[in-house]
Design a protein around this motif. Sequence first.
Motif, mmCIF file in Angstrom:
data_model
loop_
_atom_site.group_PDB
_atom_site.id
_atom_site.type_symbol
_atom_site.label_atom_id
_atom_site.label_comp_id
_atom_site.label_asym_id
_atom_site.label_seq_id
_atom_site.Cartn_x
_atom_site.Cartn_y
_atom_site.Cartn_z
ATOM 1 N N PRO A 144 -4.291 45.927 16.590
ATOM 2 C CA PRO A 144 -4.747 46.074 17.984
ATOM 3 C C PRO A 144 -5.174 44.741 18.611
ATOM 4 C CG PRO A 144 -5.923 47.601 16.527
ATOM 5 C CD PRO A 144 -5.103 46.715 15.656
ATOM 6 N N MET A 145 -5.668 43.822 17.802
ATOM 7 C CA MET A 145 -6.101 42.526 18.327
ATOM 8 C C MET A 145 -4.912 41.639 18.657
ATOM 9 S SD MET A 145 -9.517 41.973 16.042
ATOM 10 C CE MET A 145 -9.238 43.171 14.749
ATOM 11 N N TYR A 146 -3.863 41.697 17.828
ATOM 12 C CA TYR A 146 -2.633 40.960 18.163
ATOM 13 C C TYR A 146 -2.080 41.483 19.479
ATOM 14 C CZ TYR A 146 -2.384 39.094 13.362
ATOM 15 O OH TYR A 146 -2.631 38.455 12.183
ATOM 16 N N ARG A 147 -2.051 42.791 19.614
ATOM 17 C CA ARG A 147 -1.512 43.403 20.838
ATOM 18 C C ARG A 147 -2.367 43.071 22.053
ATOM 19 N NH1 ARG A 147 1.238 48.784 18.436
ATOM 20 N NH2 ARG A 147 3.258 47.754 18.244
ATOM 21 N N ASP A 148 -3.680 43.043 21.870
ATOM 22 C CA ASP A 148 -4.583 42.702 22.967
ATOM 23 C C ASP A 148 -4.355 41.258 23.424
ATOM 24 O OD1 ASP A 148 -6.855 43.086 24.768
ATOM 25 O OD2 ASP A 148 -7.973 41.804 23.374
ATOM 26 N N ALA A 149 -4.114 40.369 22.481
ATOM 27 C CA ALA A 149 -3.923 38.949 22.804
ATOM 28 C C ALA A 149 -2.564 38.680 23.438
ATOM 29 C CB ALA A 149 -4.073 38.106 21.542
ATOM 30 N N ALA A 150 -1.568 39.476 23.080
ATOM 31 C CA ALA A 150 -0.179 39.157 23.417
ATOM 32 C C ALA A 150 0.232 39.520 24.834
ATOM 33 C CB ALA A 150 0.750 39.853 22.431
ATOM 34 N N ASP A 151 1.052 38.637 25.400
ATOM 35 C CA ASP A 151 1.751 38.935 26.642
ATOM 36 C C ASP A 151 3.090 39.599 26.319
ATOM 37 O OD1 ASP A 151 -0.045 37.661 28.638
ATOM 38 O OD2 ASP A 151 0.430 35.862 27.480
ATOM 39 N N ARG A 152 3.641 39.248 25.159
ATOM 40 C CA ARG A 152 4.923 39.807 24.707
ATOM 41 C C ARG A 152 4.879 40.024 23.194
ATOM 42 N NH1 ARG A 152 5.436 39.377 29.391
ATOM 43 N NH2 ARG A 152 6.854 38.252 30.713
ATOM 44 N N GLU A 153 5.611 41.029 22.744
ATOM 45 C CA GLU A 153 5.768 41.281 21.299
ATOM 46 C C GLU A 153 7.237 41.109 20.942
ATOM 47 O OE1 GLU A 153 4.202 44.969 19.813
ATOM 48 O OE2 GLU A 153 2.534 44.910 21.228
ATOM 49 N N ILE A 154 7.469 40.491 19.792
ATOM 50 C CA ILE A 154 8.831 40.305 19.308
ATOM 51 C C ILE A 154 8.887 40.763 17.864
ATOM 52 C CG2 ILE A 154 10.596 38.596 18.707
ATOM 53 C CD1 ILE A 154 9.739 36.991 21.139
ATOM 54 N N ASP A 155 9.883 41.584 17.558
ATOM 55 C CA ASP A 155 10.109 42.006 16.179
ATOM 56 C C ASP A 155 10.692 40.816 15.426
ATOM 57 O OD1 ASP A 155 10.741 43.161 13.777
ATOM 58 O OD2 ASP A 155 12.219 44.556 14.590
ATOM 59 N N ALA A 156 9.951 40.298 14.454
ATOM 60 C CA ALA A 156 10.363 39.102 13.719
ATOM 61 C C ALA A 156 10.927 39.423 12.344
ATOM 62 C CB ALA A 156 9.177 38.147 13.579
ATOM 63 N N GLY A 157 11.063 40.699 12.018
ATOM 64 C CA GLY A 157 11.560 41.090 10.701
ATOM 65 C C GLY A 157 13.053 40.879 10.565
ATOM 66 N N ASN A 158 13.460 40.317 9.443
ATOM 67 C CA ASN A 158 14.875 40.127 9.108
ATOM 68 C C ASN A 158 15.668 39.438 10.203
ATOM 69 O OD1 ASN A 158 14.669 41.374 6.527
ATOM 70 N ND2 ASN A 158 14.597 43.352 7.575
ATOM 71 N N ARG A 159 15.053 38.446 10.846
ATOM 72 C CA ARG A 159 15.732 37.695 11.898
ATOM 73 C C ARG A 159 15.612 36.205 11.625
ATOM 74 N NH1 ARG A 159 13.753 39.410 17.535
ATOM 75 N NH2 ARG A 159 15.630 38.317 18.170
ATOM 76 N N LYS A 160 16.605 35.465 12.057
ATOM 77 C CA LYS A 160 16.581 34.019 11.906
ATOM 78 C C LYS A 160 15.596 33.423 12.918
ATOM 79 C CE LYS A 160 21.312 33.686 10.329
ATOM 80 N NZ LYS A 160 22.656 33.234 10.637
ATOM 81 N N PRO A 161 14.901 32.355 12.518
ATOM 82 C CA PRO A 161 13.947 31.707 13.429
ATOM 83 C C PRO A 161 14.595 31.282 14.750
ATOM 84 C CG PRO A 161 13.757 30.782 11.228
ATOM 85 C CD PRO A 161 14.923 31.715 11.204
#
Length: 172
Positions: A144-161
């Motif tokens: 919940p704190m990450y979500r509160d801080a974030a303007d955007r969320e990105i799924d970073a699982g199994n993805r290239k940087p």
Amino acid sequence: MGRYIIIVGYMGSGKTTVSRCLERKYGFRRLEMDALIEEKAHMSISEIFRTQGEQGFRRMETDLLLKIAKKKSDADPDTVLSAGGGTVLREENRKLLKEIGEVIYLRITPEEVIARLGNDRSRPMLNAPDRERQIREMMEYREPMYRDAADREIDAGNRKPEEIAEEILKTV
């Protein structure tokens, strides 16, 4: 004025790797909170936790964010700040992150964290007898704190940087 992108997320989510990609491929100035704190304290994060405790370390994070917020200027280049995994724990820090720039939350699953961190024992927050349980509990608490801080969320699982960096640039 250059853009300020702040990357938050749990340890192992790719914050440092993605920020390096933004630096290397797109010319962003890169700031790594943990490295800046270690440099100022003249000791490793593990040593800071051992000698000053978690709260001492969290105070150092807040002090650094205050400094960045005050020094930010119109002449700054595009900048990416890789925040420590627990930076969002303090409400004051979440507000400062938003004040500094666009906050991107790199979301991953506990299974991905476990796979990525393997037997890494250099992270003080994971030196528990049952690491998997510790990871799951900490992630659930912090979500919940990450979500509160974030303007955007990105799924970073199994993805290239590089893919993640490109997605970030499309959203800011």
